[in-house]
Design an enzyme around this catalytic site. Structure first.
Site, mmCIF file in Angstrom:
data_model
loop_
_atom_site.group_PDB
_atom_site.id
_atom_site.type_symbol
_atom_site.label_atom_id
_atom_site.label_comp_id
_atom_site.label_asym_id
_atom_site.label_seq_id
_atom_site.Cartn_x
_atom_site.Cartn_y
_atom_site.Cartn_z
ATOM 1 N N GLU A 1 -6.343 -6.330 4.161
ATOM 2 C CA GLU A 1 -6.381 -4.884 4.455
ATOM 3 C C GLU A 1 -7.063 -4.156 3.298
ATOM 4 O O GLU A 1 -7.743 -3.160 3.494
ATOM 5 C CB GLU A 1 -4.955 -4.349 4.649
ATOM 6 C CG GLU A 1 -4.927 -2.854 4.939
ATOM 7 C CD GLU A 1 -3.571 -2.337 5.400
ATOM 8 O OE1 GLU A 1 -2.922 -3.000 6.238
ATOM 9 O OE2 GLU A 1 -3.179 -1.271 4.928
ATOM 10 N N ARG B 1 -5.965 -0.214 11.744
ATOM 11 C CA ARG B 1 -6.523 -0.126 10.375
ATOM 12 C C ARG B 1 -8.042 -0.262 10.386
ATOM 13 O O ARG B 1 -8.634 -0.906 9.518
ATOM 14 C CB ARG B 1 -5.917 -1.197 9.450
ATOM 15 C CG ARG B 1 -4.425 -1.127 9.332
ATOM 16 C CD ARG B 1 -3.939 0.112 8.600
ATOM 17 N NE ARG B 1 -2.496 0.118 8.559
ATOM 18 C CZ ARG B 1 -1.718 0.652 9.514
ATOM 19 N NH1 ARG B 1 -2.264 1.265 10.567
ATOM 20 N NH2 ARG B 1 -0.411 0.610 9.421
ATOM 21 N N SER C 1 -0.259 -2.708 1.127
ATOM 22 C CA SER C 1 -0.302 -3.980 1.855
ATOM 23 C C SER C 1 -1.615 -4.701 1.590
ATOM 24 O O SER C 1 -2.691 -4.114 1.739
ATOM 25 C CB SER C 1 -0.161 -3.737 3.363
ATOM 26 O OG SER C 1 1.129 -3.246 3.622
HETATM 27 C C1 FAD Z 1 1.669 1.918 -2.545
HETATM 28 C C2 FAD Z 1 0.752 2.003 -1.376
HETATM 29 C C3 FAD Z 1 1.267 2.093 -0.098
HETATM 30 C C4 FAD Z 1 0.405 2.161 1.004
HETATM 31 N N1 FAD Z 1 0.938 2.264 2.253
HETATM 32 C C5 FAD Z 1 0.125 2.344 3.321
HETATM 33 C C6 FAD Z 1 0.635 2.471 4.633
HETATM 34 O O1 FAD Z 1 1.845 2.506 4.858
HETATM 35 N N2 FAD Z 1 -0.237 2.536 5.670
HETATM 36 C C7 FAD Z 1 -1.586 2.515 5.469
HETATM 37 O O2 FAD Z 1 -2.335 2.585 6.451
HETATM 38 N N3 FAD Z 1 -2.112 2.403 4.250
HETATM 39 C C8 FAD Z 1 -1.290 2.310 3.176
HETATM 40 N N4 FAD Z 1 -1.828 2.207 1.924
HETATM 41 C C9 FAD Z 1 -3.292 2.167 1.774
HETATM 42 C C10 FAD Z 1 -3.800 3.597 1.712
HETATM 43 O O3 FAD Z 1 -3.890 4.076 3.033
HETATM 44 C C11 FAD Z 1 -5.176 3.624 1.116
HETATM 45 O O4 FAD Z 1 -5.040 3.139 -0.207
HETATM 46 C C12 FAD Z 1 -5.685 5.056 1.085
HETATM 47 O O5 FAD Z 1 -5.663 5.615 2.392
HETATM 48 C C13 FAD Z 1 -7.068 5.085 0.598
HETATM 49 O O6 FAD Z 1 -7.385 6.455 0.434
HETATM 50 P P1 FAD Z 1 -8.092 6.974 -0.882
HETATM 51 O O7 FAD Z 1 -8.210 8.449 -0.769
HETATM 52 O O8 FAD Z 1 -7.378 6.437 -2.095
HETATM 53 O O9 FAD Z 1 -9.484 6.300 -0.656
HETATM 54 P P2 FAD Z 1 -10.405 5.436 -1.626
HETATM 55 O O10 FAD Z 1 -9.598 4.338 -2.269
HETATM 56 O O11 FAD Z 1 -11.148 6.371 -2.484
HETATM 57 O O12 FAD Z 1 -11.366 4.822 -0.558
HETATM 58 C C14 FAD Z 1 -10.928 3.792 0.309
HETATM 59 C C15 FAD Z 1 -12.110 3.389 1.190
HETATM 60 O O13 FAD Z 1 -12.375 4.433 2.119
HETATM 61 C C16 FAD Z 1 -13.699 4.889 1.956
HETATM 62 N N5 FAD Z 1 -13.657 6.358 2.038
HETATM 63 C C17 FAD Z 1 -12.851 7.191 1.315
HETATM 64 N N6 FAD Z 1 -13.103 8.464 1.652
HETATM 65 C C18 FAD Z 1 -14.106 8.421 2.575
HETATM 66 C C19 FAD Z 1 -14.819 9.427 3.283
HETATM 67 N N7 FAD Z 1 -14.548 10.719 3.116
HETATM 68 N N8 FAD Z 1 -15.789 9.035 4.154
HETATM 69 C C20 FAD Z 1 -16.062 7.725 4.338
HETATM 70 N N9 FAD Z 1 -15.430 6.729 3.702
HETATM 71 C C21 FAD Z 1 -14.462 7.090 2.822
HETATM 72 C C22 FAD Z 1 -14.145 4.460 0.557
HETATM 73 O O14 FAD Z 1 -15.539 4.289 0.511
HETATM 74 C C23 FAD Z 1 -13.407 3.141 0.414
HETATM 75 O O15 FAD Z 1 -14.121 2.110 1.048
HETATM 76 C C24 FAD Z 1 -0.993 2.150 0.810
HETATM 77 C C25 FAD Z 1 -1.531 2.084 -0.490
HETATM 78 C C26 FAD Z 1 -0.667 2.014 -1.575
HETATM 79 C C27 FAD Z 1 -1.249 1.953 -2.960
#
Ligand code: FAD
Length: 222
Positions: free
Chosen positions: A215, A96, A145
């Site tokens: 996380e 992660r 998580s």
């Molecule tokens: C119900 C649920 C289940 C989940 N299950 C899992 C799981 O099984 N495994 C797991 O690993 N994760 C899990 N997650 C977490 C999930 O991986 C993250 O919420 C998701 O990947 C974030 O992506 P986003 O597009 O929403 O990013 P955002 O929420 O928009 O950004 C998240 C972070 O990444 C940064 N970021 C985003 N895009 C970029 C980019 N292009 N360049 C640089 N930085 C960037 C942002 O600045 C921020 O700090 C879960 C989340 C939820 C709500």
């Protein structure tokens, strides 16, 4: 805080030698489905992880023992106005975690996958979804998580053993279904989640000596 839309970086392209190039704005589920349709296995685990590829790469998202960086060949980013390409062996990453330079914006990545029967890939996608449904359908808004899994034991088990299943603080509650999910039972404030998270950390530390690490990324307060 700055919000950047990567909606225009939603390209998906099958390139030669079992590779897919994808933009950071592609939804994880769409990338996984595209790989399945292309007869390329290795990204099935992504299908139930909410969010876009950029977010998944930024935290090296994963599930079931797989992580997105396992399949990355190259990452393309914007760093201080210049487009840069990093091969996987030039990236620092772990559980992660992906090290990004300050201000680095991931624009996309190249994935190397395995050529396989589509039906086999689809079966694995279905198995991942079924597992997620049975363990993570918690019925209330949540951020996934809350804590990373420490090497000793899964975080959900530590939280459960510390007696927190269903424990409530204001509008925030430790899910009855998945104890590493903190859910909003209605009207929860950021401070409810932060206080609940701190209480869990201190009790787990007292009982086991293990320090849980968030996380989720915490920005601001109420
Ligand atoms: C119900 C649920 C289940 C989940 N299950 C899992 C799981 O099984 N495994 C797991 O690993 N994760 C899990 N997650 C977490 C999930 O991986 C993250 O919420 C998701 O990947 C974030 O992506 P986003 O597009 O929403 O990013 P955002 O929420 O928009 O950004 C998240 C972070 O990444 C940064 N970021 C985003 N895009 C970029 C980019 N292009 N360049 C640089 N930085 C960037 C942002 O600045 C921020 O700090 C879960 C989340 C939820 C709500």
């Amino acid at each position: 805080m700055v919000a950047i839309s990567l909606e225009d970086f939603s390209h998906l392209e099958y390139t030669c030698s079992n590779c897919i190039r994808a933009g950071a704005g592609v939804d994880n589920r769409i990338l996984s489905a595209f790989a399945t349709e292309s007869g390329l296995g290795g990204l099935e685990f992504l299908t139930g992880i909410p969010g876009k590829l950029g977010g998944a790469l930024a935290m090296n998202a994963g599930a079931g023992g797989h992580a997105i960086m396992d399949r990355v060949e190259e990452i393309v980013s914007l760093v201080h106005g210049a487009i840069t390409k990093k091969r996987k062996d030039q990236c620092e990453f772990g559980y992660r975690f992906l090290k990004l330079d300050p201000g680095e914006i991931v624009l996309g990545a190249l994935f190397r996958l395995e050529s396989e029967e589509k039906s086999l890939i689809s079966q694995r996608v279905e198995a991942f979804l079924a597992h997620r449904k049975s363990t993570q359908q918690v019925g209330f808004p949540n951020a996934g998580s809350f804590f990373k899994n420490p090497p000793e034991k899964p975080a959900w088990r530590l939280i459960d053993e510390a007696g927190f299943r269903g424990y409530r603080m204001g509008g925030a509650q430790v899910s009855e279904v998945h104890t590493n999910f903190l859910v909003n039972r209605g009207g929860a404030k950021a401070s409810d989640f932060l206080r609940l998270g701190e209480l869990i950390k201190s009790r787990v530390r007292e009982m086991t000596g293990i320090t849980l690490e968030e996380e989720v990324k915490i920005s601001g307060t109420d």
